[in-house]
Write a protein that holds these residues in place. Structure first.
Motif, PDB file in Angstrom:
ATOM      1  N   VAL A  34       0.877  -1.119   0.026  1.00  0.00           N
ATOM      2  CA  VAL A  34       0.012   0.029  -0.016  1.00  0.00           C
ATOM      3  C   VAL A  34       0.867   1.331   0.096  1.00  0.00           C
ATOM      4  N   SER A  35       2.036   1.300   1.027  1.00  0.00           N
ATOM      5  CA  SER A  35       2.678   2.433   1.009  1.00  0.00           C
ATOM      6  C   SER A  35       3.447   2.666  -0.422  1.00  0.00           C
ATOM      7  N   LEU A  36       4.157   1.520  -1.290  1.00  0.00           N
ATOM      8  CA  LEU A  36       4.479   1.538  -2.434  1.00  0.00           C
ATOM      9  C   LEU A  36       3.454   2.247  -3.495  1.00  0.00           C
ATOM     10  N   SER A  37       2.503   1.646  -3.535  1.00  0.00           N
ATOM     11  CA  SER A  37       1.522   2.147  -4.181  1.00  0.00           C
ATOM     12  C   SER A  37       1.144   3.571  -4.100  1.00  0.00           C
ATOM     13  N   GLU A  38       1.063   3.966  -2.911  1.00  0.00           N
ATOM     14  CA  GLU A  38       0.655   5.514  -2.668  1.00  0.00           C
ATOM     15  C   GLU A  38       1.904   6.559  -2.876  1.00  0.00           C
ATOM     16  N   TYR A  39       3.178   6.019  -2.808  1.00  0.00           N
ATOM     17  CA  TYR A  39       4.209   6.589  -3.191  1.00  0.00           C
ATOM     18  C   TYR A  39       4.443   7.098  -4.466  1.00  0.00           C
ATOM     19  N   VAL A  40       4.339   5.831  -5.445  1.00  0.00           N
ATOM     20  CA  VAL A  40       4.450   5.790  -6.721  1.00  0.00           C
ATOM     21  C   VAL A  40       3.549   6.679  -7.427  1.00  0.00           C
ATOM     22  N   LYS A  41       2.131   6.743  -6.761  1.00  0.00           N
ATOM     23  CA  LYS A  41       1.280   7.571  -7.374  1.00  0.00           C
ATOM     24  C   LYS A  41       1.369   8.910  -7.300  1.00  0.00           C
ATOM     25  N   ILE A  42       1.979   9.500  -5.822  1.00  0.00           N
ATOM     26  CA  ILE A  42       2.381  10.799  -5.523  1.00  0.00           C
ATOM     27  C   ILE A  42       3.446  11.385  -6.581  1.00  0.00           C
ATOM     28  N   LYS A  43       4.269  10.385  -7.133  1.00  0.00           N
ATOM     29  CA  LYS A  43       5.324  10.705  -7.969  1.00  0.00           C
ATOM     30  C   LYS A  43       4.814  10.660  -9.387  1.00  0.00           C
ATOM     31  N   GLY A  44       3.634  10.539  -9.710  1.00  0.00           N
ATOM     32  CA  GLY A  44       2.698  10.479 -10.911  1.00  0.00           C
ATOM     33  C   GLY A  44       3.144   9.217 -11.667  1.00  0.00           C
ATOM     34  N   TYR A  45       3.381   8.039 -11.242  1.00  0.00           N
ATOM     35  CA  TYR A  45       3.414   6.848 -11.957  1.00  0.00           C
ATOM     36  C   TYR A  45       2.326   5.722 -11.411  1.00  0.00           C
ATOM     37  N   ASP A  46       2.266   4.720 -12.036  1.00  0.00           N
ATOM     38  CA  ASP A  46       1.286   3.649 -11.831  1.00  0.00           C
ATOM     39  C   ASP A  46       2.069   2.527 -11.824  1.00  0.00           C
ATOM     40  N   ILE A  47       1.691   1.430 -11.122  1.00  0.00           N
ATOM     41  CA  ILE A  47       2.303   0.109 -10.724  1.00  0.00           C
ATOM     42  C   ILE A  47       1.302  -0.788 -11.809  1.00  0.00           C
ATOM     43  N   LYS A  48       2.084  -1.486 -12.817  1.00  0.00           N
ATOM     44  CA  LYS A  48       1.945  -2.668 -13.461  1.00  0.00           C
ATOM     45  C   LYS A  48       2.072  -3.888 -12.860  1.00  0.00           C
ATOM     46  N   SER A 147      10.046   7.969   5.904  1.00  0.00           N
ATOM     47  CA  SER A 147       9.053   8.505   6.960  1.00  0.00           C
ATOM     48  C   SER A 147       7.563   8.255   6.355  1.00  0.00           C
ATOM     49  N   MET A 148       7.248   8.212   5.107  1.00  0.00           N
ATOM     50  CA  MET A 148       5.641   8.032   4.773  1.00  0.00           C
ATOM     51  C   MET A 148       5.378   6.541   5.319  1.00  0.00           C
ATOM     52  N   PHE A 149       6.247   5.689   5.232  1.00  0.00           N
ATOM     53  CA  PHE A 149       5.782   4.152   5.791  1.00  0.00           C
ATOM     54  C   PHE A 149       5.618   4.245   7.083  1.00  0.00           C
ATOM     55  N   HIS A 150       6.557   4.751   7.821  1.00  0.00           N
ATOM     56  CA  HIS A 150       6.490   4.723   9.266  1.00  0.00           C
ATOM     57  C   HIS A 150       5.290   5.779   9.950  1.00  0.00           C
ATOM     58  N   ALA A 151       5.167   6.949   9.173  1.00  0.00           N
ATOM     59  CA  ALA A 151       3.833   7.912   9.511  1.00  0.00           C
ATOM     60  C   ALA A 151       2.650   7.188   9.339  1.00  0.00           C
ATOM     61  N   LYS A 152       2.578   6.480   8.078  1.00  0.00           N
ATOM     62  CA  LYS A 152       1.178   6.052   7.788  1.00  0.00           C
ATOM     63  C   LYS A 152       0.866   4.848   8.861  1.00  0.00           C
ATOM     64  N   HIS A 153       1.934   3.981   9.000  1.00  0.00           N
ATOM     65  CA  HIS A 153       1.540   2.890   9.896  1.00  0.00           C
ATOM     66  C   HIS A 153       1.767   3.013  11.272  1.00  0.00           C
TER      67      HIS A 153
END
Length: 157
Positions: A34-48, A147-153
């Protein structure tokens, strides 16, 4: 519509696939995905599709020699198949190298694993680490992910 984690540590977020093979047991792969998906989305990318393979130091050294013509140990090798803003890649990761780096940089093994996981993704986004300036940029983005991973969880702790 909700994230689904299969028994093989594969997370399906709608049509996005993130796989972790042989990842250390202390990681919650659902939270990590979930953290990877959110970070990638913030950067303007999608995960295939992203597949992380945790292998022995010997296996990664052999790959490093074969595919990159390097004779030293490394923490991650990235095979990038991405196109445009759709990320698709295979990553081969050495826990031995991660633990060595964690001790060297006085980091926890968890933080160093997170750093390596996002490091491979950043390469797929076009970031490099060939100069001190590029390394500095990547390090800041890795720190942001950690930081995002730890803050989120940990926000309800």
């Amino acid at each position: 519509l909700f994230p689904y984690l299969s028994k093989t540590n594969t997370l399906y977020l709608q049509k996005k696939i993130i796989k972790f093979l042989n990842i250390p047991d202390n990681f919650d792969t659902k939270k990590l995905s979930v953290s990877l998906s959110e970070y990638v989305k913030i950067k303007g990318y999608d995960i295939k599709k992203l597949q992380y393979n945790f292998v022995s130091k010997e296996a990664l050294l052999k790959m490093n020699k074969k595919y990159l013509n390097h004779k030293t140990h490394t923490d991650i090798i990235t095979f990038n198949y991405s196109s445009d803003s759709k990320l698709e890649a295979e990553f081969f990761v050495s826990c031995w190298a991660i633990n060595r780096s964690a001790k060297e940089h006085r980091q926890t093994a968890e933080n160093e694993t997170l750093r390596v996981i996002i490091h491979g993704v950043l390469h797929c986004m076009g970031y490099n680490d060939n100069s001190n300036q590029e390394i500095g940029i990547m390090r800041k983005m890795e720190d942001k992910f950690i930081s995002m991973f730890h803050a989120k969880h940990n926000r309800y702790v």
